[in-house]
Write an enzyme that holds these catalytic residues in place. Sequence first.
Site, PDB file in Angstrom:
ATOM      1  N   ARG A 172       0.852  -1.187   0.000  1.00 19.06           N
ATOM      2  CA  ARG A 172       0.000   0.000   0.000  1.00 19.06           C
ATOM      3  C   ARG A 172       0.893   1.244   0.000  1.00 19.06           C
ATOM      4  O   ARG A 172       2.034   1.206   0.462  1.00 19.06           O
ATOM      5  CB  ARG A 172      -0.900   0.019   1.234  1.00 19.06           C
ATOM      6  N   LYS A 196      -1.771  -2.363   8.157  1.00 18.80           N
ATOM      7  CA  LYS A 196      -2.836  -1.825   8.990  1.00 18.80           C
ATOM      8  C   LYS A 196      -2.748  -2.399  10.399  1.00 18.80           C
ATOM      9  O   LYS A 196      -2.502  -3.594  10.582  1.00 18.80           O
ATOM     10  CB  LYS A 196      -4.202  -2.151   8.372  1.00 18.80           C
ATOM     11  N   HIS A 267      -2.543   2.353  -6.131  1.00 16.23           N
ATOM     12  CA  HIS A 267      -3.429   1.188  -6.089  1.00 16.23           C
ATOM     13  C   HIS A 267      -3.347   0.392  -7.392  1.00 16.23           C
ATOM     14  O   HIS A 267      -3.488  -0.833  -7.383  1.00 16.23           O
ATOM     15  CB  HIS A 267      -4.871   1.632  -5.834  1.00 16.23           C
ATOM     16  N   ARG A 270      -0.513  -1.932  -7.073  1.00 18.66           N
ATOM     17  CA  ARG A 270      -0.845  -3.005  -6.118  1.00 18.66           C
ATOM     18  C   ARG A 270      -1.729  -4.054  -6.794  1.00 18.66           C
ATOM     19  O   ARG A 270      -1.501  -5.263  -6.663  1.00 18.66           O
ATOM     20  CB  ARG A 270      -1.535  -2.397  -4.902  1.00 18.66           C
ATOM     21  N   HIS A 293      -3.760  -8.970   3.347  1.00 14.09           N
ATOM     22  CA  HIS A 293      -5.216  -8.998   3.536  1.00 14.09           C
ATOM     23  C   HIS A 293      -5.570  -9.891   4.725  1.00 14.09           C
ATOM     24  O   HIS A 293      -5.109 -11.038   4.804  1.00 14.09           O
ATOM     25  CB  HIS A 293      -5.915  -9.555   2.291  1.00 14.09           C
ATOM     26  N   TYR A 302      -9.632 -10.267  -6.841  1.00 16.23           N
ATOM     27  CA  TYR A 302      -8.726 -10.249  -7.989  1.00 16.23           C
ATOM     28  C   TYR A 302      -8.967 -11.419  -8.937  1.00 16.23           C
ATOM     29  O   TYR A 302      -8.529 -11.384 -10.075  1.00 16.23           O
ATOM     30  CB  TYR A 302      -7.270 -10.299  -7.513  1.00 16.23           C
TER      31      TYR A 302
END
Length: 321
Positions: A172, A196, A267, A270, A293, A302
């Site tokens: 990211r 995150k 993005h 990515r 994720h 995806y």
Amino acid sequence: MDRPPARTSSAASAAPRASGPIGRAGAAYHLERFQDYLALEAGNSGNTVASYLRDIARLAEHATSQGVKRPEQLSAAQLREFVYFLKDLGLAPTTIRRQISAIRTYFKFLVGEGIAARDPSERIESPKRWRKLPAVLTVAEIDRLLGAPNTDEPLAIRDRALLEFAYATGVRVSELVSLTLQDILFTDGIARVFGKGSKERLVPVGRRALGAVALYAREIRPTLDRGKGKGILFLNARGTPLSRVGAWGVIKATARRAGLTTRVTPHTLRHTFATHLLEGGADLRAVQEMLGHADLATTQLYTHIDRDYLRTVHRSYHPRA
């Protein structure tokens, strides 16, 4: 008609007065009047007033930089582009939802005050509907993008390293700009990434990306760092850590230099990383781990691109397709 004198209000006193970006774009965008509306007429709390004012100041700065001098000139398309710009910066959906709420409240104020004749914010899409993935670059387009920086220029060597690393790892943009020198384990071919919730993961880095980063770290970064780099890997021309907006600008400018017509953002790189892995036969759970994720369902978004690719291969090569 004269406006009533300002009443004493905790919300009004808690909200910041015009300064910084408000001072630069505030007059044309009526930010002080909007602040009074939020605090005195709408009766919002001090925190809400401060947040909404900050959100609209950000919109005003962005719009002004795009040549939109007054809010009544903004179109629905320009507002959508601004929201996608926020998404490209890696802001959380909750933050973007608040920004959209602020924009809608702002245009309600503008229409009510007779400043704007229409409300273009009605057609802004909420992040909860963002399930469609952005465009993915082909391998040929990636080659053009990575080959675009003119490496005779010092900052272009940084740009090449940033682009190579972003495509090699799928990180990211917030993870990209927070990397430190110590996070790149050159001998092991691995980068330590903090995602995150400060969750750490180890991501493999390809040979070409490692070489580009090593060249930048050895030859260019020491000339940029003037004691303000804080150990961060990617620095700007002033020697301070590159921001998310700065990284976004590098990628956008390089895509333009490469002559790409596809809209390219952090993005995009990515998603291209993930798609190219899946097209090459990578295991979905391995891609999930590399992307960071928490939920496999997010990575499965995806696979629809992968299925499109497989159908193309089938039609091209199967004798009865």
